[in-house]
Enzyme design. Structure first.
Site, PDB file in Angstrom:
ATOM      1  N   LYS A  85       0.831  -1.205   0.000  1.00  0.00           N
ATOM      2  CA  LYS A  85       0.000   0.000   0.000  1.00  0.00           C
ATOM      3  C   LYS A  85       0.868   1.258   0.000  1.00  0.00           C
ATOM      4  O   LYS A  85       1.960   1.274   0.592  1.00  0.00           O
ATOM      5  CB  LYS A  85      -0.906  -0.037   1.233  1.00  0.00           C
ATOM      6  CG  LYS A  85      -1.988   1.031   1.289  1.00  0.00           C
ATOM      7  CD  LYS A  85      -2.875   0.780   2.502  1.00  0.00           C
ATOM      8  CE  LYS A  85      -3.908   1.874   2.708  1.00  0.00           C
ATOM      9  NZ  LYS A  85      -4.738   1.613   3.922  1.00  0.00           N
ATOM     10  N   SER A 160      -9.492   2.036   3.292  1.00  0.00           N
ATOM     11  CA  SER A 160      -8.544   2.819   2.508  1.00  0.00           C
ATOM     12  C   SER A 160      -7.549   1.980   1.713  1.00  0.00           C
ATOM     13  O   SER A 160      -6.793   2.529   0.913  1.00  0.00           O
ATOM     14  CB  SER A 160      -7.779   3.773   3.426  1.00  0.00           C
ATOM     15  OG  SER A 160      -7.001   3.050   4.364  1.00  0.00           O
ATOM     16  N   SER A 184     -10.097  -0.713   7.210  1.00  0.00           N
ATOM     17  CA  SER A 184      -9.492  -0.441   5.902  1.00  0.00           C
ATOM     18  C   SER A 184      -8.868  -1.644   5.213  1.00  0.00           C
ATOM     19  O   SER A 184      -8.519  -1.563   4.039  1.00  0.00           O
ATOM     20  CB  SER A 184      -8.443   0.670   6.031  1.00  0.00           C
ATOM     21  OG  SER A 184      -9.079   1.903   6.266  1.00  0.00           O
TER      22      SER A 184
END
Length: 478
Positions: A85, A160, A184
């Site tokens: 990420k 997210s 997330s």
């Protein structure tokens, strides 16, 4: 491709890749090229990646290939494609945190998950996209292109860990790393039909650490997540909240359906706050509960233990944190932040000390309530989200910056209680969108959660085929 490996190389699980390398049936270069080719077919549709650098990935793959030819692999990830990420720092690369307001500067060191991947020989194919500061459950970002859900390009992959969820569902190799502070990892996993484990707080070292913040694997199968955990859970002194290292036997993740016999399973169908559970979601989770019962588990209904006051308190605390962070930006930089995030943060401007204290207190109140509610059960199952994936261009299901977190009532309590919680696919809506089942365990029982998830994976049986790249005629234009 041999009969033993009937799938395309980019679809193979991490253990199968390692076996293939060991037997010299294919090489890390072959696999990396296959993944890059598959990314080329998908990426302009879903915008899951940041820092996609094919030559750098191939350079790592060639180095891995040389190690395998010498019979000296670095570890259980050597040659396996991985994505990380955006907010997991990689040395020498900027870390924009999903927002155009960030001053881009090369990271001085790998964050712990990135360091563990490199030490084990993993091929970092790319970073994955995220929304501004990770404060949305969608793929909307002022820095990255709008991320979309491979199952339906008109819907969000969630967030997210938006790009990670989309990348896993689209088949960008077997292993992806996301992060989670209120859902997330689990929300995009549920909405993209994949598997994830939000581990017990501190099980996977992360830097910077924060209350409730965890990194975790995002994969298509429980097997790949368990394989990844043997690397991600290795110690790193930089995480001041990390657990003492344990040599957990992650390879024992598969105990079969017998794991479920006699287990006390709590069935939570109402969060107690936020959005109501949609009928398709409820029906899928109720069917999952019946499967648990048929396998010998004792399933009992749970009363909601979250309250709107708990959810609102955490929301208001996070607003103030973001408001304080954005006050430090010059006006030109702040103007680059998504308007929705600006409005959400600026709403905290008038909060006084007493209100802030009461808001912050809800973190501990939530923790106590969650632990107490789960005490009677070995595991708790619930919807991951009360709703399926919403339109891609929306920042949240409500599209209201004053009601931004109404969908995290099932996920956020397990961040605060530090308990492990997974999301696994348990069905689809009438229009074909994946539905996630959350499986939460007692604190520190990460392996047990994986074992229960694997048992459910087995008793549920065949899923629908994974989504395929759409034709150009169906290409969505941002």
């Amino acid at each position: 491709m041999s009969e033993q490996y009937p799938h395309a190389l980019h679809e193979l699980a991490a253990p199968a890749l390692i076996e293939g390398y060991r037997k010299r049936e294919f090489s890390p270069v072959d696999v990396t090229r296959a993944v890059l080719g598959h990314i080329e077919r998908w990426e302009h549709h879903i915008h899951a990646l940041y820092l996609l650098r094919p030559e750098l990935a191939l350079r790592q793959a060639r180095a891995s290939e040389e190690r395998w030819l010498r019979g000296a692999p670095l570890g259980p990830l050597d040659g396996v494609p991985v994505t990380l990420k955006d907010n997991i720092a990689t040395q020498g690369d900027p870390t924009p945190l999903g927002t155009a307001a960030t001053e881009l500067a090369p990271a001085l060191a790998d964050a712990p998950p990135a360091a563990r991947v490199r030490e084990s020989g993993g091929v970092i194919v790319a970073k994955t996209t995220m929304p501004d500061y990770g404060m949305l459950s969608s793929g909307l970002s002022s820095y990255h292109k709008l991320a979309r859900n491979p199952w339906n390009l008109g819907r969000t992959p969630g967030g997210s860990s938006a790009g990670a969820g989309a990348a896993a569902a689209a088949g960008y190799g077997p292993l992806h790393v996301g992060t989670d502070i209120g859902g997330s990892l689990r929300l995009p996993a549920g909405w993209c039909g994949i598997f994830t484990l939000k581990p017990s707080l501190g099980r996977i070292p992360i830097d910077p650490p924060y209350i409730g913040r965890a990194a975790g694997p995002m994969t298509r199968t429980v097997r790949d997540a368990a394989w990844f955990m043997q690397v991600l859970s290795l110690p790193d002194a930089r995480d001041s909240m990390s657990l003492p290292f344990q040599g957990i036997p992650w390879h024992e993740f598969d105990q079969g359906a017998q794991k479920l016999k006699g287990l006390r399973i709590g069935l939570l169908l109402e969060a107690g706050c936020g959005l109501a559970v949609e009928p398709d979601v409820r029906a899928a989770v109720e069917e999952a509960a019946r499967l648990f019962e048929r396998a010998g588990a004792v399933v009992a209904p749970m009363r909601p233990f979250m309250t709107q006051a708990m959810l609102d308190g955490m929301d208001h605390f996070w607003r103030m944190r973001s408001y304080t962070d954005m006050k430090a930006l010059d006006p030109q930089r702040k103007a680059k932040v998504l308007p929705y995030i600006q409005q959400w943060a600026d709403s905290a401007a008038g909060m006084g000390g007493e209100a802030m204290y009461k808001a912050a207190s809800q973190f501990h109140i939530t923790r106590v309530a969650t632990v107490a509610a789960c005490r009677a059960f070995d595991y708790v199952i619930s919807p991951t989200s009360p709703v399926p994936a919403f339109p891609a261009a929306l920042p949240s299901p409500t599209d209201d910056p004053l009601r931004p977190l109404e969908h995290i009532g099932f996920t956020v309590p397990f961040n605060m209680s530090e308990q492990p919680a997974a999301s696994i696919n348990c069905g689809y809506t009438t229009d074909g969108l994946p539905i996630g089942l959350q499986i939460a365990g007692q604190r520190f029982d990460d392996l047990g959660v994986l074992q229960v998830a694997r048992a459910f994976e087995m008793i549920r049986g065949e899923q629908r085929p994974w989504p395929q790249p759409p034709s150009e005629a169906l290409h969505h234009v941002d």
